[in-house]
Design an enzyme around this catalytic site. Structure first.
Site, mmCIF file in Angstrom:
data_model
loop_
_atom_site.group_PDB
_atom_site.id
_atom_site.type_symbol
_atom_site.label_atom_id
_atom_site.label_comp_id
_atom_site.label_asym_id
_atom_site.label_seq_id
_atom_site.Cartn_x
_atom_site.Cartn_y
_atom_site.Cartn_z
ATOM 1 N NE ARG A 1 1.496 34.834 -0.085
ATOM 2 C CZ ARG A 1 0.304 35.230 -0.493
ATOM 3 N NH1 ARG A 1 -0.064 35.054 -1.734
ATOM 4 N NH2 ARG A 1 -0.537 35.813 0.338
ATOM 5 C CB SER B 1 -20.280 46.828 16.400
ATOM 6 O OG SER B 1 -19.635 45.601 16.270
ATOM 7 C CB SER C 1 5.265 32.583 1.144
ATOM 8 O OG SER C 1 5.992 33.660 0.589
ATOM 9 C CG ASP D 1 9.649 39.725 8.307
ATOM 10 O OD1 ASP D 1 9.011 39.602 7.254
ATOM 11 O OD2 ASP D 1 10.900 39.689 8.355
ATOM 12 N NE ARG E 1 16.706 38.127 5.334
ATOM 13 C CZ ARG E 1 15.852 37.241 5.810
ATOM 14 N NH1 ARG E 1 16.059 35.952 5.611
ATOM 15 N NH2 ARG E 1 14.792 37.629 6.470
ATOM 16 C CB CYS F 1 10.945 30.817 4.798
ATOM 17 S SG CYS F 1 12.056 30.421 6.116
ATOM 18 N N GLY G 1 17.312 33.935 0.840
ATOM 19 C CA GLY G 1 18.199 32.820 1.173
ATOM 20 C C GLY G 1 18.306 31.818 0.038
ATOM 21 C CG ASP H 1 17.066 41.450 5.681
ATOM 22 O OD1 ASP H 1 16.076 40.977 6.252
ATOM 23 O OD2 ASP H 1 17.471 41.048 4.564
ATOM 24 N N GLY I 1 -14.783 27.411 5.706
ATOM 25 C CA GLY I 1 -14.888 27.642 4.269
ATOM 26 C C GLY I 1 -16.269 27.212 3.784
HETATM 27 P P1 IMP Z 1 6.200 36.289 3.114
HETATM 28 O O1 IMP Z 1 5.484 37.599 3.301
HETATM 29 O O2 IMP Z 1 5.482 35.157 3.752
HETATM 30 O O3 IMP Z 1 6.536 36.020 1.687
HETATM 31 O O4 IMP Z 1 7.570 36.408 3.934
HETATM 32 C C1 IMP Z 1 8.507 37.431 3.697
HETATM 33 C C2 IMP Z 1 9.610 37.334 4.721
HETATM 34 O O5 IMP Z 1 10.318 36.092 4.595
HETATM 35 C C3 IMP Z 1 10.697 38.372 4.591
HETATM 36 O O6 IMP Z 1 10.359 39.624 5.117
HETATM 37 C C4 IMP Z 1 11.865 37.737 5.339
HETATM 38 O O7 IMP Z 1 11.798 37.926 6.731
HETATM 39 C C5 IMP Z 1 11.653 36.271 5.064
HETATM 40 N N1 IMP Z 1 12.555 35.765 4.005
HETATM 41 C C6 IMP Z 1 12.958 36.360 2.871
HETATM 42 N N2 IMP Z 1 13.721 35.544 2.121
HETATM 43 C C7 IMP Z 1 13.818 34.405 2.820
HETATM 44 C C8 IMP Z 1 14.493 33.170 2.566
HETATM 45 O O8 IMP Z 1 15.100 32.935 1.530
HETATM 46 N N3 IMP Z 1 14.393 32.238 3.554
HETATM 47 C C9 IMP Z 1 13.715 32.456 4.715
HETATM 48 N N4 IMP Z 1 13.034 33.565 4.961
HETATM 49 C C10 IMP Z 1 13.093 34.542 4.029
#
Ligand code: IMP
Length: 503
Positions: free
Chosen positions: A382, A22, A317, A358, A418, A319, A409, A261, A487
Protein backbone atom coordinates in the site's frame (compact mmCIF):
# COMPACT_ATOMS: atom_id res chain seq x y z
CA UNK A 1 -6.35 -31.73 21.39
CA UNK A 2 -5.83 -28.48 19.56
CA UNK A 3 -3.19 -26.16 20.95
CA UNK A 4 -4.57 -22.76 21.99
CA UNK A 5 -2.00 -20.02 22.38
CA UNK A 6 -2.96 -17.96 25.41
CA UNK A 7 -1.15 -14.81 24.27
CA UNK A 8 -3.46 -12.77 21.95
CA UNK A 9 -2.34 -12.13 18.41
CA UNK A 10 -1.05 -8.57 18.47
CA UNK A 11 -0.33 -5.99 15.85
CA UNK A 12 1.91 -2.91 15.60
CA UNK A 13 -0.62 -0.33 16.80
CA UNK A 14 -0.76 -2.12 20.17
CA UNK A 15 2.85 -1.21 20.97
CA UNK A 16 4.96 1.86 21.65
CA UNK A 17 8.68 2.31 22.10
CA UNK A 18 9.96 3.64 25.39
CA UNK A 19 12.77 6.12 24.75
CA UNK A 20 16.24 5.28 26.05
CA UNK A 21 19.14 7.52 27.02
CA UNK A 22 20.18 9.66 24.03
CA UNK A 23 23.77 10.87 24.02
CA UNK A 24 24.81 13.96 22.07
CA UNK A 25 25.95 11.55 19.34
CA UNK A 26 22.40 10.31 18.82
CA UNK A 27 21.63 12.54 15.85
CA UNK A 28 19.77 11.46 12.67
CA UNK A 29 22.84 12.10 10.48
CA UNK A 30 24.76 9.52 12.54
CA UNK A 31 22.12 6.80 12.12
CA UNK A 32 22.83 3.99 9.66
CA UNK A 33 19.87 2.09 8.20
CA UNK A 34 22.05 -0.47 6.41
CA UNK A 35 20.66 -3.96 6.72
CA UNK A 36 21.32 -7.44 5.29
CA UNK A 37 18.87 -9.01 2.85
CA UNK A 38 20.62 -12.39 2.35
CA UNK A 39 21.98 -14.89 4.87
CA UNK A 40 25.62 -14.85 5.94
CA UNK A 41 28.02 -16.66 8.25
CA UNK A 42 29.30 -15.06 11.43
CA UNK A 43 32.26 -12.82 10.59
CA UNK A 44 31.41 -12.69 6.87
CA UNK A 45 29.58 -10.04 4.85
CA UNK A 46 26.11 -10.72 3.38
CA UNK A 47 26.01 -10.95 -0.43
CA UNK A 48 23.57 -8.02 -0.47
CA UNK A 49 23.27 -5.28 2.11
CA UNK A 50 20.61 -2.65 1.53
CA UNK A 51 21.15 0.97 2.48
CA UNK A 52 17.57 1.35 3.72
CA UNK A 53 15.38 -1.38 5.24
CA UNK A 54 12.55 -1.18 2.68
CA UNK A 55 11.53 -3.49 -0.16
CA UNK A 56 8.43 -3.20 -2.34
CA UNK A 57 5.79 -5.92 -2.51
CA UNK A 58 5.63 -8.59 -5.21
CA UNK A 59 2.46 -7.10 -6.68
CA UNK A 60 1.14 -5.98 -10.05
CA UNK A 61 0.04 -2.64 -8.59
CA UNK A 62 3.41 -1.99 -6.94
CA UNK A 63 6.62 -3.39 -8.37
CA UNK A 64 7.58 -3.02 -12.01
CA UNK A 65 10.87 -1.82 -13.49
CA UNK A 66 10.11 1.86 -12.78
CA UNK A 67 9.51 1.12 -9.11
CA UNK A 68 12.70 -0.97 -9.05
CA UNK A 69 14.83 1.89 -10.37
CA UNK A 70 13.22 4.46 -8.08
CA UNK A 71 13.64 2.31 -4.98
CA UNK A 72 17.21 1.23 -5.79
CA UNK A 73 18.06 4.94 -6.10
CA UNK A 74 16.99 5.34 -2.48
CA UNK A 75 18.90 2.24 -1.35
CA UNK A 76 16.14 -0.40 -1.23
CA UNK A 77 15.01 -3.25 -3.49
CA UNK A 78 11.83 -3.82 -5.48
CA UNK A 79 10.63 -7.37 -6.07
CA UNK A 80 9.17 -7.27 -9.58
CA UNK A 81 5.82 -9.06 -9.66
CA UNK A 82 5.71 -12.63 -10.87
CA UNK A 83 2.06 -12.76 -11.92
CA UNK A 84 2.97 -11.98 -15.53
CA UNK A 85 4.60 -13.99 -18.28
CA UNK A 86 8.17 -15.15 -17.69
CA UNK A 87 9.28 -13.16 -20.71
CA UNK A 88 7.78 -9.88 -19.59
CA UNK A 89 9.07 -10.25 -16.02
CA UNK A 90 12.58 -11.04 -17.31
CA UNK A 91 12.33 -8.01 -19.61
CA UNK A 92 11.56 -5.77 -16.64
CA UNK A 93 14.60 -7.15 -14.82
CA UNK A 94 16.71 -6.55 -17.91
CA UNK A 95 15.49 -2.95 -18.13
CA UNK A 96 16.56 -2.28 -14.55
CA UNK A 97 19.96 -3.89 -15.04
CA UNK A 98 20.61 -1.91 -18.23
CA UNK A 99 19.17 1.33 -16.85
CA UNK A 100 21.51 4.24 -17.24
CA UNK A 101 20.89 6.97 -14.70
CA UNK A 102 19.16 9.89 -16.34
CA UNK A 103 18.12 7.98 -19.50
CA UNK A 104 14.54 6.88 -18.97
CA UNK A 105 12.36 4.69 -21.15
CA UNK A 106 9.43 6.75 -22.35
CA UNK A 107 6.30 5.55 -20.58
CA UNK A 108 3.81 7.84 -22.36
CA UNK A 109 3.63 7.08 -26.06
CA UNK A 110 1.02 7.68 -28.75
CA UNK A 111 0.72 7.52 -32.54
CA UNK A 112 0.47 10.61 -34.81
CA UNK A 113 -3.10 9.76 -35.88
CA UNK A 114 -4.39 9.70 -32.32
CA UNK A 115 -6.07 12.81 -30.95
CA UNK A 116 -5.81 15.57 -28.34
CA UNK A 117 -8.39 13.61 -26.35
CA UNK A 118 -5.89 10.70 -26.10
CA UNK A 119 -3.16 13.12 -24.99
CA UNK A 120 -5.33 14.57 -22.22
CA UNK A 121 -6.42 11.12 -21.05
CA UNK A 122 -2.83 9.85 -20.86
CA UNK A 123 -1.69 12.98 -19.05
CA UNK A 124 -4.48 12.64 -16.50
CA UNK A 125 -3.80 8.95 -16.01
CA UNK A 126 -0.04 9.17 -15.52
CA UNK A 127 0.52 12.74 -14.36
CA UNK A 128 3.26 13.08 -17.04
CA UNK A 129 3.14 15.84 -19.61
CA UNK A 130 5.79 14.69 -22.09
CA UNK A 131 4.41 12.26 -24.67
CA UNK A 132 6.59 10.64 -27.30
CA UNK A 133 4.88 10.26 -30.67
CA UNK A 134 6.15 7.18 -32.43
CA UNK A 135 5.09 5.48 -35.64
CA UNK A 136 3.59 2.49 -33.78
CA UNK A 137 2.84 4.18 -30.45
CA UNK A 138 5.48 2.15 -28.55
CA UNK A 139 8.40 3.30 -26.38
CA UNK A 140 10.96 2.18 -28.97
CA UNK A 141 9.09 2.89 -32.19
CA UNK A 142 10.31 5.27 -34.91
CA UNK A 143 10.15 8.76 -33.43
CA UNK A 144 7.77 11.12 -35.26
CA UNK A 145 7.62 14.01 -32.76
CA UNK A 146 6.96 15.03 -29.16
CA UNK A 147 3.94 16.55 -27.44
CA UNK A 148 4.32 18.59 -24.27
CA UNK A 149 1.91 21.06 -22.64
CA UNK A 150 3.54 23.80 -24.75
CA UNK A 151 2.17 22.26 -27.96
CA UNK A 152 -1.55 22.77 -27.39
CA UNK A 153 -4.05 25.03 -25.72
CA UNK A 154 -7.09 23.03 -24.76
CA UNK A 155 -9.36 26.09 -25.15
CA UNK A 156 -8.19 26.61 -28.75
CA UNK A 157 -8.13 23.05 -30.08
CA UNK A 158 -10.91 20.62 -30.76
CA UNK A 159 -10.50 17.41 -28.72
CA UNK A 160 -10.61 15.38 -31.94
CA UNK A 161 -7.65 17.21 -33.51
CA UNK A 162 -5.04 14.73 -34.68
CA UNK A 163 -1.72 14.78 -32.83
CA UNK A 164 0.17 15.15 -36.13
CA UNK A 165 -1.39 18.63 -36.46
CA UNK A 166 -0.01 20.06 -33.22
CA UNK A 167 2.99 17.94 -32.12
CA UNK A 168 6.54 19.25 -32.43
CA UNK A 169 7.66 17.28 -35.52
CA UNK A 170 11.14 15.87 -36.12
CA UNK A 171 12.37 18.79 -38.25
CA UNK A 172 11.73 21.17 -35.35
CA UNK A 173 12.76 18.79 -32.58
CA UNK A 174 16.09 18.76 -30.78
CA UNK A 175 17.25 15.19 -30.16
CA UNK A 176 20.40 13.33 -29.18
CA UNK A 177 22.06 10.23 -30.63
CA UNK A 178 22.37 6.98 -28.71
CA UNK A 179 25.77 6.74 -27.01
CA UNK A 180 26.03 10.32 -25.72
CA UNK A 181 26.77 10.75 -22.02
CA UNK A 182 24.35 12.23 -19.53
CA UNK A 183 26.45 15.33 -19.22
CA UNK A 184 26.52 15.78 -23.04
CA UNK A 185 22.74 15.33 -23.10
CA UNK A 186 22.44 17.92 -20.38
CA UNK A 187 24.58 20.40 -22.38
CA UNK A 188 22.25 19.98 -25.41
CA UNK A 189 19.24 20.57 -23.15
CA UNK A 190 20.72 23.82 -21.80
CA UNK A 191 22.10 25.07 -25.14
CA UNK A 192 18.70 24.63 -26.78
CA UNK A 193 16.58 25.73 -23.83
CA UNK A 194 14.44 22.57 -23.92
CA UNK A 195 13.07 20.60 -20.99
CA UNK A 196 13.63 17.12 -22.40
CA UNK A 197 15.77 15.41 -24.97
CA UNK A 198 14.69 12.29 -26.89
CA UNK A 199 17.58 9.92 -27.62
CA UNK A 200 17.36 8.00 -30.91
CA UNK A 201 19.41 5.30 -32.65
CA UNK A 202 20.68 5.38 -36.25
CA UNK A 203 17.27 4.26 -37.56
CA UNK A 204 15.62 7.09 -35.60
CA UNK A 205 13.98 4.67 -33.19
CA UNK A 206 13.37 6.18 -29.77
CA UNK A 207 15.69 4.73 -27.10
CA UNK A 208 15.09 6.96 -24.09
CA UNK A 209 14.33 10.45 -22.82
CA UNK A 210 16.57 12.72 -20.75
CA UNK A 211 14.84 15.33 -18.60
CA UNK A 212 16.38 18.64 -17.56
CA UNK A 213 14.99 18.36 -14.04
CA UNK A 214 16.61 14.96 -13.48
CA UNK A 215 20.24 15.92 -13.98
CA UNK A 216 20.90 17.35 -10.55
CA UNK A 217 19.03 14.59 -8.78
CA UNK A 218 21.18 11.97 -10.50
CA UNK A 219 24.26 13.53 -9.02
CA UNK A 220 22.87 13.24 -5.54
CA UNK A 221 21.71 9.75 -4.65
CA UNK A 222 24.17 8.89 -1.91
CA UNK A 223 22.23 5.79 -0.90
CA UNK A 224 21.73 4.19 -4.30
CA UNK A 225 22.07 0.42 -4.31
CA UNK A 226 24.41 -0.76 -7.05
CA UNK A 227 26.04 -4.07 -7.98
CA UNK A 228 29.72 -4.48 -8.84
CA UNK A 229 29.01 -3.28 -12.41
CA UNK A 230 27.26 -0.14 -11.17
CA UNK A 231 23.80 -1.39 -12.22
CA UNK A 232 20.86 -1.11 -9.87
CA UNK A 233 20.10 -4.12 -7.68
CA UNK A 234 16.74 -5.68 -8.47
CA UNK A 235 14.58 -8.46 -7.02
CA UNK A 236 11.81 -10.60 -8.49
CA UNK A 237 9.00 -12.81 -7.23
CA UNK A 238 8.72 -16.46 -8.26
CA UNK A 239 6.11 -19.15 -7.59
CA UNK A 240 6.23 -22.85 -6.77
CA UNK A 241 4.73 -23.89 -10.13
CA UNK A 242 6.80 -22.64 -13.08
CA UNK A 243 10.11 -22.06 -11.23
CA UNK A 244 12.04 -24.44 -13.51
CA UNK A 245 11.44 -22.06 -16.41
CA UNK A 246 11.09 -18.74 -14.54
CA UNK A 247 14.24 -18.91 -12.41
CA UNK A 248 16.66 -19.54 -15.32
CA UNK A 249 15.04 -16.69 -17.30
CA UNK A 250 15.35 -14.27 -14.38
CA UNK A 251 18.93 -15.34 -13.65
CA UNK A 252 19.78 -14.87 -17.30
CA UNK A 253 18.24 -11.39 -17.19
CA UNK A 254 20.54 -10.52 -14.27
CA UNK A 255 18.22 -10.63 -11.25
CA UNK A 256 20.09 -10.15 -7.95
CA UNK A 257 17.65 -11.72 -5.50
CA UNK A 258 14.35 -13.57 -5.74
CA UNK A 259 11.61 -14.50 -3.32
CA UNK A 260 9.06 -17.25 -3.45
CA UNK A 261 5.79 -15.37 -3.31
CA UNK A 262 3.08 -17.28 -1.52
CA UNK A 263 0.33 -16.45 0.93
CA UNK A 264 1.36 -19.40 3.11
CA UNK A 265 4.92 -20.66 2.91
CA UNK A 266 5.20 -23.50 5.43
CA UNK A 267 4.72 -26.08 2.69
CA UNK A 268 6.37 -28.88 0.80
CA UNK A 269 5.98 -26.80 -2.39
CA UNK A 270 8.46 -24.27 -1.06
CA UNK A 271 10.88 -27.02 -0.01
CA UNK A 272 10.75 -28.51 -3.52
CA UNK A 273 11.35 -25.10 -5.10
CA UNK A 274 14.28 -24.25 -2.80
CA UNK A 275 15.83 -27.68 -3.35
CA UNK A 276 15.65 -27.33 -7.12
CA UNK A 277 17.33 -23.92 -6.95
CA UNK A 278 20.10 -25.18 -4.65
CA UNK A 279 20.65 -28.31 -6.79
CA UNK A 280 20.96 -26.25 -9.93
CA UNK A 281 22.67 -23.09 -8.74
CA UNK A 282 24.19 -23.85 -5.33
CA UNK A 283 24.45 -20.66 -3.31
CA UNK A 284 25.10 -18.41 -6.29
CA UNK A 285 21.40 -17.61 -6.66
CA UNK A 286 19.77 -15.75 -3.77
CA UNK A 287 16.20 -16.64 -2.88
CA UNK A 288 13.95 -15.83 0.06
CA UNK A 289 10.86 -17.83 1.04
CA UNK A 290 7.60 -17.35 2.95
CA UNK A 291 5.26 -16.26 4.25
CA UNK A 292 5.28 -17.77 7.73
CA UNK A 293 4.18 -16.53 11.13
CA UNK A 294 5.93 -18.75 13.67
CA UNK A 295 9.16 -20.52 14.64
CA UNK A 296 8.21 -23.81 12.97
CA UNK A 297 7.66 -22.09 9.63
CA UNK A 298 10.96 -20.19 9.93
CA UNK A 299 13.00 -23.27 10.86
CA UNK A 300 11.46 -25.26 8.01
CA UNK A 301 12.31 -22.70 5.32
CA UNK A 302 15.82 -22.11 6.66
CA UNK A 303 16.49 -25.82 6.77
CA UNK A 304 15.55 -26.01 3.09
CA UNK A 305 17.95 -23.26 2.15
CA UNK A 306 16.06 -19.92 2.20
CA UNK A 307 18.34 -16.87 2.05
CA UNK A 308 15.78 -14.84 4.00
CA UNK A 309 12.35 -15.51 5.42
CA UNK A 310 9.26 -13.40 4.93
CA UNK A 311 6.69 -13.04 7.73
CA UNK A 312 3.02 -12.17 7.50
CA UNK A 313 -0.32 -13.81 6.87
CA UNK A 314 -3.49 -11.80 6.72
CA UNK A 315 -2.17 -8.39 7.76
CA UNK A 316 -1.89 -6.75 4.32
CA UNK A 317 -4.11 -3.74 3.66
CA UNK A 318 -5.89 -5.43 0.72
CA UNK A 319 -5.91 -8.85 2.35
CA UNK A 320 -9.08 -10.75 3.28
CA UNK A 321 -7.37 -14.09 3.97
CA UNK A 322 -8.31 -14.02 7.66
CA UNK A 323 -11.98 -13.40 6.84
CA UNK A 324 -12.05 -15.96 4.05
CA UNK A 325 -10.09 -18.77 5.64
CA UNK A 326 -9.59 -17.96 9.31
CA UNK A 327 -5.78 -18.28 9.14
CA UNK A 328 -3.17 -15.71 10.08
CA UNK A 329 -1.58 -13.96 13.00
CA UNK A 330 -1.20 -10.39 14.25
CA UNK A 331 1.93 -9.05 12.58
CA UNK A 332 3.67 -7.95 15.79
CA UNK A 333 3.27 -11.36 17.44
CA UNK A 334 4.51 -13.08 14.28
CA UNK A 335 7.60 -10.86 13.93
CA UNK A 336 8.52 -11.19 17.61
CA UNK A 337 8.36 -15.00 17.52
CA UNK A 338 10.23 -15.38 14.22
CA UNK A 339 12.93 -12.90 15.32
CA UNK A 340 13.52 -15.04 18.39
CA UNK A 341 13.79 -18.14 16.18
CA UNK A 342 16.27 -16.33 13.90
CA UNK A 343 18.46 -15.38 16.88
CA UNK A 344 18.36 -18.94 18.25
CA UNK A 345 19.33 -20.30 14.85
CA UNK A 346 22.24 -17.85 14.66
CA UNK A 347 23.35 -18.80 18.15
CA UNK A 348 23.23 -22.50 17.24
CA UNK A 349 24.77 -22.42 13.74
CA UNK A 350 26.57 -19.09 13.33
CA UNK A 351 24.38 -18.41 10.27
CA UNK A 352 22.29 -15.25 10.25
CA UNK A 353 19.12 -15.51 8.16
CA UNK A 354 17.50 -12.06 7.76
CA UNK A 355 13.75 -11.78 8.26
CA UNK A 356 11.33 -9.49 6.47
CA UNK A 357 8.10 -8.17 7.97
CA UNK A 358 5.65 -8.21 5.06
CA UNK A 359 2.43 -6.15 5.04
CA UNK A 360 0.36 -4.20 7.51
CA UNK A 361 2.48 -1.05 7.80
CA UNK A 362 -0.05 1.77 8.22
CA UNK A 363 1.90 4.56 9.94
CA UNK A 364 5.57 5.41 9.52
CA UNK A 365 6.21 4.54 13.14
CA UNK A 366 5.11 0.97 12.40
CA UNK A 367 8.34 0.67 10.39
CA UNK A 368 10.39 1.51 13.47
CA UNK A 369 8.35 -0.90 15.56
CA UNK A 370 8.81 -3.73 13.03
CA UNK A 371 12.59 -3.18 13.09
CA UNK A 372 12.66 -2.90 16.87
CA UNK A 373 10.74 -6.19 17.11
CA UNK A 374 13.50 -7.85 15.11
CA UNK A 375 12.69 -7.45 11.42
CA UNK A 376 15.81 -6.84 9.30
CA UNK A 377 13.76 -5.24 6.57
CA UNK A 378 10.16 -4.48 5.69
CA UNK A 379 8.05 -5.23 2.63
CA UNK A 380 5.33 -2.73 1.76
CA UNK A 381 2.56 -2.72 -0.81
CA UNK A 382 0.00 0.00 0.00
CA UNK A 383 2.76 2.43 0.97
CA UNK A 384 4.54 2.24 -2.42
CA UNK A 385 1.35 1.90 -4.51
CA UNK A 386 0.54 5.55 -3.68
CA UNK A 387 3.58 6.99 -5.47
CA UNK A 388 4.20 8.28 -8.99
CA UNK A 389 6.52 5.35 -9.66
CA UNK A 390 4.01 2.55 -9.08
CA UNK A 391 2.57 0.96 -12.23
CA UNK A 392 -1.09 1.58 -11.51
CA UNK A 393 -3.27 4.33 -12.92
CA UNK A 394 -3.79 7.67 -11.16
CA UNK A 395 -7.51 8.45 -11.12
CA UNK A 396 -9.64 11.33 -9.88
CA UNK A 397 -12.21 10.02 -7.36
CA UNK A 398 -14.61 12.50 -5.73
CA UNK A 399 -12.24 15.39 -6.39
CA UNK A 400 -9.12 13.63 -5.05
CA UNK A 401 -6.35 11.86 -6.90
CA UNK A 402 -6.16 8.17 -6.12
CA UNK A 403 -3.98 5.32 -7.34
CA UNK A 404 -5.45 1.90 -7.96
CA UNK A 405 -4.26 -0.85 -5.63
CA UNK A 406 -5.39 -4.47 -5.89
CA UNK A 407 -4.36 -7.62 -4.06
CA UNK A 408 -2.59 -10.49 -5.77
CA UNK A 409 -5.41 -12.66 -4.42
CA UNK A 410 -8.11 -10.55 -6.07
CA UNK A 411 -9.86 -11.73 -9.19
CA UNK A 412 -8.26 -8.81 -11.01
CA UNK A 413 -4.68 -10.06 -10.47
CA UNK A 414 -5.51 -13.64 -11.52
CA UNK A 415 -2.47 -14.83 -9.52
CA UNK A 416 -3.69 -18.33 -8.74
CA UNK A 417 -0.11 -19.63 -8.22
CA UNK A 418 0.22 -17.59 -5.02
CA UNK A 419 -2.71 -19.36 -3.39
CA UNK A 420 -2.77 -22.70 -5.13
CA UNK A 421 -2.32 -25.89 -3.12
CA UNK A 422 -1.54 -28.13 -6.03
CA UNK A 423 -5.05 -28.23 -7.46
CA UNK A 424 -6.30 -26.93 -10.77
CA UNK A 425 -4.93 -23.73 -12.17
CA UNK A 426 -7.54 -21.21 -11.11
CA UNK A 427 -8.46 -18.98 -8.21
CA UNK A 428 -11.38 -20.61 -6.39
CA UNK A 429 -12.21 -17.68 -4.15
CA UNK A 430 -10.71 -14.26 -3.58
CA UNK A 431 -8.23 -13.48 -0.79
CA UNK A 432 -7.71 -9.85 -1.75
CA UNK A 433 -9.69 -6.78 -2.76
CA UNK A 434 -9.44 -4.21 -5.55
CA UNK A 435 -9.17 -0.70 -4.08
CA UNK A 436 -7.91 2.89 -4.30
CA UNK A 437 -5.21 4.50 -2.18
CA UNK A 438 -4.70 8.28 -1.93
CA UNK A 439 -2.08 9.49 -4.40
CA UNK A 440 0.94 10.74 -2.47
CA UNK A 441 3.48 12.12 -4.98
CA UNK A 442 7.07 11.03 -5.45
CA UNK A 443 8.72 8.02 -3.89
CA UNK A 444 11.84 10.01 -3.07
CA UNK A 445 10.04 12.65 -1.00
CA UNK A 446 7.89 10.14 0.88
CA UNK A 447 10.65 7.64 1.64
CA UNK A 448 12.87 10.45 2.87
CA UNK A 449 10.19 11.74 5.24
CA UNK A 450 9.31 8.26 6.56
CA UNK A 451 12.95 7.37 7.18
CA UNK A 452 13.65 10.75 8.78
CA UNK A 453 10.99 9.77 11.30
CA UNK A 454 12.52 6.31 11.79
CA UNK A 455 15.95 7.84 12.39
CA UNK A 456 14.56 10.41 14.75
CA UNK A 457 12.83 7.72 16.82
CA UNK A 458 16.03 5.66 16.86
CA UNK A 459 17.84 8.69 18.29
CA UNK A 460 15.17 8.97 20.98
CA UNK A 461 15.92 5.35 21.82
CA UNK A 462 19.64 6.17 21.89
CA UNK A 463 20.58 3.79 19.05
CA UNK A 464 22.47 4.39 15.81
CA UNK A 465 21.89 1.16 13.86
CA UNK A 466 19.13 -1.36 13.22
CA UNK A 467 21.16 -4.05 14.98
CA UNK A 468 21.41 -1.86 18.05
CA UNK A 469 17.70 -1.02 17.90
CA UNK A 470 16.85 -4.74 17.80
CA UNK A 471 19.11 -5.44 20.74
CA UNK A 472 18.20 -2.50 22.96
CA UNK A 473 14.62 -1.46 22.14
CA UNK A 474 12.20 -1.37 25.03
CA UNK A 475 8.60 -1.87 23.93
CA UNK A 476 5.38 -1.52 25.85
CA UNK A 477 1.89 -2.74 25.13
CA UNK A 478 -0.68 0.03 25.08
CA UNK A 479 -4.17 -0.13 26.52
CA UNK A 480 -7.18 0.93 24.46
CA UNK A 481 -7.47 4.07 26.63
CA UNK A 482 -3.87 5.09 26.13
CA UNK A 483 -4.29 4.71 22.35
CA UNK A 484 -6.91 7.50 22.51
CA UNK A 485 -4.44 9.61 24.49
CA UNK A 486 -1.88 9.09 21.68
CA UNK A 487 -3.77 11.26 19.17
CA UNK A 488 -4.91 14.88 19.53
CA UNK A 489 -7.65 14.86 22.15
CA UNK A 490 -9.86 17.17 24.14
CA UNK A 491 -9.34 20.01 21.68
CA UNK A 492 -11.41 21.39 18.82
CA UNK A 493 -9.42 20.84 15.63
CA UNK A 494 -9.24 24.01 13.53
CA UNK A 495 -8.96 22.47 10.09
CA UNK A 496 -12.07 20.28 10.30
CA UNK A 497 -15.16 21.69 8.61
CA UNK A 498 -17.21 20.15 11.40
CA UNK A 499 -15.56 20.86 14.75
CA UNK A 500 -14.69 17.60 16.47
CA UNK A 501 -13.77 16.94 20.02
CA UNK A 502 -11.68 13.79 20.11
CA UNK A 503 -11.92 12.09 23.39
P1 IMP B 1 0.36 -3.86 2.59
O1 IMP B 1 1.74 -3.26 2.61
O2 IMP B 1 -0.31 -3.80 3.91
O3 IMP B 1 -0.48 -3.32 1.49
O4 IMP B 1 0.57 -5.43 2.32
C1 IMP B 1 1.27 -5.92 1.19
C2 IMP B 1 1.40 -7.42 1.31
O5 IMP B 1 0.11 -8.05 1.30
C3 IMP B 1 2.12 -8.09 0.17
O6 IMP B 1 3.52 -7.99 0.24
C4 IMP B 1 1.65 -9.53 0.27
O7 IMP B 1 2.37 -10.29 1.22
C5 IMP B 1 0.24 -9.37 0.78
N1 IMP B 1 -0.76 -9.51 -0.29
C6 IMP B 1 -0.72 -9.09 -1.56
N2 IMP B 1 -1.87 -9.35 -2.22
C7 IMP B 1 -2.65 -9.97 -1.32
C8 IMP B 1 -3.98 -10.50 -1.41
O8 IMP B 1 -4.69 -10.39 -2.40
N3 IMP B 1 -4.43 -11.11 -0.28
C9 IMP B 1 -3.69 -11.24 0.85
N4 IMP B 1 -2.48 -10.71 0.98
C10 IMP B 1 -1.95 -10.10 -0.10
Amino acid sequence: MAIVLQEPSRTFSEYLLIPGYSSAEARPENVSLKTPITKFKKGEEPAITMNIPLVSAVMQAVSDDHMAVALAKEGGVAFIYGSQSIESQANMVRKVKSYKAGFVTSDCNLKPDQTLKDVLYLKERTGHSTIAITEDGTANGKLMGIVTSKDYRVSRLDADTKISEFMTPMDKLVYGKEGITLSEANDIIWDNKVNQLPIVDDEMHLKSLVFRKDYDSHKSNPNELLDANKSYIVGAGINTRDFKERVPALVEAGVDVMTIDSSEGYSEWQAITLKWIRDNYGDTVKVGAGNVVDKEGFDFLVEHGADFVKIGIGGGSICITREQKGIGRGQASAVLEVAKARDEYYEKTGIYVPICSDGGIVHDYHMTLALAMGADFIMLGRYFARFDESPSARIMVNGNYMKEYWGEGSARARNWQRYDLGGDAKLKFEEGVDSYVPYAGSLHDNVKLSLDKVKSTMCNCGVLSIKQLQAEAKLTLVSATSIVEGGAHDVVLKDNSVATVRR
